[in-house]
Scaffold this active site. Structure first.
Site, PDB file in Angstrom:
ATOM      1  N   ARG A  70       0.811  -1.221   0.000  1.00 44.18           N
ATOM      2  CA  ARG A  70       0.000   0.000   0.000  1.00 44.18           C
ATOM      3  C   ARG A  70       0.843   1.269   0.000  1.00 44.18           C
ATOM      4  O   ARG A  70       0.398   2.318  -0.451  1.00 44.18           O
ATOM      5  CB  ARG A  70      -1.001  -0.029   1.158  1.00 44.18           C
ATOM      6  CG  ARG A  70      -2.136  -1.035   0.888  1.00 44.18           C
ATOM      7  CD  ARG A  70      -2.985  -1.317   2.107  1.00 44.18           C
ATOM      8  NE  ARG A  70      -2.234  -1.876   3.213  1.00 44.18           N
ATOM      9  CZ  ARG A  70      -1.905  -3.151   3.342  1.00 44.18           C
ATOM     10  NH1 ARG A  70      -2.273  -4.017   2.426  1.00 44.18           N
ATOM     11  NH2 ARG A  70      -1.216  -3.573   4.375  1.00 44.18           N
ATOM     12  N   GLU A 107       4.772  -7.169  13.609  1.00 42.88           N
ATOM     13  CA  GLU A 107       3.976  -7.402  14.808  1.00 42.88           C
ATOM     14  C   GLU A 107       3.407  -8.817  14.824  1.00 42.88           C
ATOM     15  O   GLU A 107       2.978  -9.310  15.850  1.00 42.88           O
ATOM     16  CB  GLU A 107       2.861  -6.355  14.960  1.00 42.88           C
ATOM     17  CG  GLU A 107       1.805  -6.363  13.881  1.00 42.88           C
ATOM     18  CD  GLU A 107       2.128  -5.452  12.696  1.00 42.88           C
ATOM     19  OE1 GLU A 107       1.175  -5.018  12.047  1.00 42.88           O
ATOM     20  OE2 GLU A 107       3.308  -5.200  12.401  1.00 42.88           O
TER      21      GLU A 107
END
Length: 182
Positions: A70, A107
């Site tokens: 993105r 993460e």
């Protein structure tokens, strides 16, 4: 005052929060994914996002880098808007020429990013854009790639910052522009 009184203009933060989709348990259980593609699909919101991301860095960069995937959307739009070049930072194995590689933690796992060795001359300045700042691992790895190339990081721009994950700490020493902090 007429019956068509002008409504107050929606702030960039309000636009992003209104358009951003929240997807629980994606890409794996326990992760809440913030999908900004509806923001990018809205022309006025995309323009406002790009303008807000590049404005603090005006005149401070020679190219805009986008992190897969993105970040590519933001970087291409920002490069076009500012008349600079766009650089793609890709996942490992996606670039055809000689590359720098940097491994990092996400993460929710580990990954590697790559940058063509000859994308920018040493001494150039790059603005790095991505959609979300979480742990800072992706952007820190991107910064390390540019350091290997002798390219200076002018700063970072992100649409959404997940403040509870303390990603800013991984980017200490650089200016960070985040449009929404959650």
């Amino acid at each position: 005052m007429g019956i068509h009184a002008e409504q107050p203009k929606e702030s960039i933060e309000e636009q992003i929060q209104r358009l951003c989709a929240t997807v629980p348990d994606y890409p794996e259980p326990g992760i809440t994914f913030r999908d900004l593609t509806p923001v990018f699909a809205d022309g006025a919101a995309l323009r406002a996002v790009v303008d807000a991301l590049v404005e603090p860095f005006a005149g401070q960069f020679d190219a805009v880098a986008g992190v897969e995937a993105r970040g590519f959307l933001l970087a291409a739009a920002a490069a076009y808007a500012t008349g600079t070049g766009v650089i793609t930072v890709r996942k490992a194995g996606k670039l055809p020429r000689a590359v720098y590689t940097e491994h990092y933690s996400l993460e929710y796992g580990t990954a590697a990013l790559e940058l063509h060795r000859d994308d920018l001359p040493a001494g150039s300045r790059v603005l790095i854009l991505d959609d979300v700042l979480a742990t800072g691992g992706t952007l820190a790895a991107t910064s390390k790639l540019f350091a290997k190339a002798g390219v200076n990081v002018a700063g970072y721009g992100v649409v959404l910052e997940l403040a509870e994950l303390h990603g800013r700490e991984a980017l200490a020493g650089h200016q960070i522009r985040s449009l929404v902090r959650l």
